[in-house]
Design a protein around this motif. Structure first.
Motif: not given
Ligand code: SF4
Length: 250
Positions: A12-13, A80-81, A109-111, A115-117
């Motif tokens: 998930s990450h 994702v990080r 993709l939500v994560d 975080q970018v928003l």
């Protein structure tokens, strides 16, 4: 053969990524010419250009066509990080998520998007319009560039035109969260666009000439310009193609 995209909690990450690049210019749609960073995700649920009668071919087959490309060489799972810090290191307001079909990995993709928003960036997600987007992705400062494919893609109608996602994207568009972009090879295809637009209440509409070389894109754009104006639609270049042809990572 297409990539198997694992959306389980264990992964998930991370996301399956084809390439990331930028700053460059967004080449297509309402933000054409704006600086952007791109994250291109692996895999697609369509196969434009492979079917009988196709008039154009996918320009990113390396994201999904494992008969022609080596999946292990073309994609890798990226945390994702790592993607977030790579994006934030590039001081560009717009992040474009593209593919392939990025919504095949949308739970993960939500994560990234959240975080970018949170850092004050804006997000565009390019999609072929066949997958219903998660409500968690439909946020302020996220725009879906929805590109339903026409019969010239060579893909069967039942695979490329799917009612429920188009209904959801149509509603999002009325709230300012989506636009529709059609890849077109010639003026005759505009009638097919009009039928889709009317049947699914799609607006605003952007027409984009197909092509991976500047001369072809320019010739088609000139042919399409007046008819597109007459129908009240918008015309988008493929700015990256005009500038750099079919070079990857631009
Ligand atoms: S939907 Fe887009 S990425 Fe998928 S095959 Fe068609 S052009 Fe390529």
């Amino acid at each position: 053969m297409r990539a198997h995209i694992n959306e389980t909690a264990r992964h998930s990450h991370s996301l399956w990524v084809s390439e990331r690049f930028g700053p460059t210019f967004q080449g297509e749609g309402p933000s054409a010419g704006r600086q952007a960073v791109f994250v291109r995700l692996l895999s697609c649920n369509l196969d434009c250009g492979r079917g009988e009668g196709a008039a154009w071919s996918c320009d990113t087959p390396y994201t999904w066509d494992w008969d022609r490309f080596d999946r292990k060489a073309e994609g890798r799972r990226v945390p994702v990080r790592d993607l977030v810090s790579w994006i934030l290191d590039r001081r560009v307001e717009l992040m474009v998520i593209t593919g392939g079909e990025p919504l095949l990995q949308q739970r993960r993709l939500v994560d990234l998007v959240v975080q970018v928003l949170a850092e004050g960036r804006r997000v565009e997600i390019e999609t072929n319009g066949t997958v219903v987007p998660l409500s968690d992705l439909c946020r302020a400062n996220v725009t879906f560039n929805v590109s339903p494919k026409l019969s010239a893609s060579g893909v069967a109608t039942s695979r490329r035109v799917v009612d429920e996602p188009l209904r959801v994207f149509g509603r999002l568009a009325r709230a300012g969260g989506a636009v529709f972009k059609f890849v077109v090879t010639c003026q005759a295809e505009l009638d097919e666009v009009a039928r889709l637009v009317d049947a699914h209440a799609l607006a605003p509409v952007w027409i984009m000439p197909a092509g991976t070389d500047a001369d072809v894109v320019l010739r088609r754009a000139r042919e399409l310009a007046e008819p597109v104006l007459a129908r009240g639609w918008h015309l988008t270049p493929r700015l990256h193609t005009l500038l750099w042809g079919d070079a990857r990572g631009r």
